[in-house]
Design an enzyme around this catalytic site. Structure first.
Site, short mmCIF file in Angstrom:
data_model
loop_
_atom_site.label_atom_id
_atom_site.label_comp_id
_atom_site.label_asym_id
_atom_site.label_seq_id
_atom_site.Cartn_x
_atom_site.Cartn_y
_atom_site.Cartn_z
N ASP A 1 -8.47 1.24 -11.61
CA ASP A 1 -6.82 1.00 -11.43
C ASP A 1 -7.07 -0.01 -9.81
O ASP A 1 -8.06 -0.29 -9.23
CB ASP A 1 -6.97 2.66 -10.47
CG ASP A 1 -5.63 2.99 -9.09
OD1 ASP A 1 -4.75 2.91 -9.65
OD2 ASP A 1 -6.28 3.47 -7.79
N LEU A 2 -5.99 -0.26 -9.14
CA LEU A 2 -5.44 -0.91 -8.19
C LEU A 2 -6.10 -0.22 -7.25
O LEU A 2 -6.95 -1.14 -6.34
CB LEU A 2 -5.10 -2.06 -8.11
CG LEU A 2 -4.66 -2.89 -6.59
CD1 LEU A 2 -5.81 -4.55 -7.30
CD2 LEU A 2 -3.50 -4.09 -7.74
N ASP A 3 -4.78 0.44 -6.25
CA ASP A 3 -4.32 0.39 -4.95
C ASP A 3 -6.06 1.69 -4.64
O ASP A 3 -5.45 2.57 -5.16
CB ASP A 3 -3.29 0.78 -4.60
CG ASP A 3 -1.99 0.01 -5.33
OD1 ASP A 3 -2.63 -1.27 -4.93
OD2 ASP A 3 -1.24 -0.06 -5.35
N THR B 1 -4.22 -1.33 -0.73
CA THR B 1 -3.00 -0.68 -0.08
C THR B 1 -2.61 0.13 -0.07
O THR B 1 -1.11 0.39 0.15
CB THR B 1 -2.28 -1.61 -1.07
OG1 THR B 1 -2.96 -1.10 -2.48
CG2 THR B 1 -2.78 -3.26 -1.59
N LYS C 1 -0.22 9.07 -4.30
CA LYS C 1 -1.17 7.43 -4.72
C LYS C 1 -1.27 7.62 -5.59
O LYS C 1 -1.10 8.78 -6.18
CB LYS C 1 -2.54 8.05 -3.96
CG LYS C 1 -2.69 7.77 -2.11
CD LYS C 1 -4.12 8.00 -2.11
CE LYS C 1 -4.10 7.30 -0.38
NZ LYS C 1 -6.14 7.50 -0.09
N SER D 1 -2.99 -0.06 -13.73
CA SER D 1 -1.81 0.03 -11.73
C SER D 1 -0.67 0.73 -12.27
O SER D 1 -0.33 -0.60 -13.04
CB SER D 1 -2.58 -0.70 -11.05
OG SER D 1 -1.08 -1.02 -10.06
N ALA D 2 -0.14 1.41 -11.47
CA ALA D 2 1.12 2.01 -11.47
C ALA D 2 2.15 0.90 -10.31
O ALA D 2 3.32 0.93 -10.92
CB ALA D 2 1.45 3.31 -10.17
N LYS E 1 1.86 7.21 -14.16
CA LYS E 1 0.66 8.65 -13.94
C LYS E 1 1.02 9.61 -13.50
O LYS E 1 2.41 9.38 -12.65
CB LYS E 1 -0.48 8.12 -12.73
CG LYS E 1 -1.29 6.67 -13.73
CD LYS E 1 -1.90 6.27 -12.69
CE LYS E 1 -2.18 4.82 -12.54
NZ LYS E 1 -3.26 4.21 -11.97
N GLU F 1 -10.83 5.99 -10.23
CA GLU F 1 -9.44 6.49 -9.61
C GLU F 1 -10.20 7.31 -8.12
O GLU F 1 -10.78 7.68 -8.34
CB GLU F 1 -8.53 7.54 -10.58
CG GLU F 1 -7.77 6.36 -11.94
CD GLU F 1 -6.48 6.05 -10.74
OE1 GLU F 1 -6.02 6.62 -9.41
OE2 GLU F 1 -5.20 6.32 -11.35
N ASP F 2 -8.90 6.87 -7.77
CA ASP F 2 -8.01 7.31 -6.40
C ASP F 2 -8.07 8.21 -6.27
O ASP F 2 -7.48 8.81 -5.07
CB ASP F 2 -8.24 6.21 -5.43
CG ASP F 2 -6.99 5.93 -5.27
OD1 ASP F 2 -6.38 5.27 -6.27
OD2 ASP F 2 -5.99 5.56 -3.72
P1 B16 Z 1 4.51 -1.11 -6.01
P2 B16 Z 1 -2.22 2.36 -8.42
C1 B16 Z 1 -0.02 2.52 -6.70
O1 B16 Z 1 -0.95 2.19 -8.02
C2 B16 Z 1 0.26 3.35 -5.84
O2 B16 Z 1 -1.01 3.72 -5.07
C3 B16 Z 1 1.57 3.90 -5.45
O3 B16 Z 1 0.94 4.39 -3.71
C4 B16 Z 1 2.18 3.11 -5.83
O4 B16 Z 1 3.79 3.70 -4.74
C5 B16 Z 1 2.92 2.66 -6.88
O5 B16 Z 1 1.36 2.16 -7.04
C6 B16 Z 1 3.66 1.86 -6.73
O6 B16 Z 1 3.16 0.12 -6.31
O7 B16 Z 1 5.76 -0.14 -5.62
O8 B16 Z 1 3.92 -1.90 -5.76
O9 B16 Z 1 5.31 -1.12 -7.62
O10 B16 Z 1 -3.05 3.13 -7.43
O11 B16 Z 1 -1.89 2.93 -9.59
O12 B16 Z 1 -2.86 0.95 -8.41
MG MG Z 2 -4.78 3.90 -6.60
#
Ligand code: B16
Ligand code: MG
Length: 215
Positions: free
Chosen positions: A9-11, A17, A45, A114-115, A145, A169-170
């Site tokens: 996962d990224l964030d 972030t 998240k 990542s989402a 997710k 994953e976090d």
């Molecule tokens: P964006 P991850 C997710 O990333 C974030 O945890 C989540 O807080 C955010 O709303 C989502 O990406 C969408 O991000 O607005 O940049 O498309 O944790 O799956 O890497």
């Molecule tokens: Mg994350």
């Protein structure tokens, strides 16, 4: 079980972030006089941008038109992009680069799951892009997710079975996604939040490639 790939996962796993998402949503909430709490932000998240807005409007008991939602989604992302303008490699979380170096040297494939639709921008800003064999982000999936699509596409892109992949994953939604995809999952953070993961570690500090054999 020996794995052939790590899916990250990224964030909240590679970079922090979450703080920027939280700030951007708080600024947006001023439009409808709503103050997002840290506990609520925890529940966002790993959740897609559009689903996050729907949840926040529900918490605020605010009914918005589809047009208004579109405007606010853009506004939130503009706020977010502004906040991440100065992101750089110093914002990579502790231990991450060392761990990536070890698994690469040991022959593991590496994918992103990542989402975020901003994942590629963040990977570029932090100079993480070259580590990845496959990048699956919010632009490449139709289901967010806890649906396993993002991780299944990652495994498929690597030409591997889900059982050959281990996910980091976090977020609870991401842990659930990995489990639904038939993958082992290591939670990054606190066991009280990520109790369904196969194992939870606070971060990558001191984590060795050899530890993958024990997960
Ligand atoms: P964006 P991850 C997710 O990333 C974030 O945890 C989540 O807080 C955010 O709303 C989502 O990406 C969408 O991000 O607005 O940049 O498309 O944790 O799956 O890497
Ligand atoms: Mg994350």
């Amino acid at each position: 079980m020996s794995y052939k790939a790590c899916l990250f996962d990224l964030d909240g796993v590679l970079v922090d972030t979450a703080i920027y998402h939280f700030q951007a949503w708080k600024i947006l909430g001023e439009n409808f006089n709503y103050q997002l709490s840290e506990e609520q932000n925890e529940q966002l998240k790993g959740v897609s941008r559009v689903e996050s807005l729907i949840r926040i409007l529900n918490w605020a008991s605010y009914t918005a038109t589809e047009e208004q939602k579109e405007i606010w989604l853009k506004e939130k992302n503009d706020n977010y992009l502004q906040l991440i303008t100065h992101m750089n490699p110093s914002e990579i979380l502790p231990g991450v680069v060392d761990f990536l170096g070890q698994i690469k040297a040991d022959g593991y494939k590496i994918a992103l799951g990542s989402a975020s639709k901003n994942a590629e921008i963040i990977l570029e800003k932090t100079h993480l892009t070259p580590w990845f064999d496959v990048i699956i982000d919010g632009n490449k999936v139709s289901k967010s997710k806890p649906d396993p699509e993002v991780f299944l596409k990652g495994a498929e892109g690597l030409g591997l079975l889900p059982s050959e992949c281990i996910v980091f994953e976090d977020a609870q939604a991401g842990v659930d996604a990995a489990i639904a995809g038939g993958m082992k999952v290591i939670g990054i953070g606190e066991a009280s939040v990520l109790g369904d993961a196969n194992k939870v570690i606070p971060n990558f500090v001191g984590i060795k490639s050899a530890d993958l054999l024990n997960f």
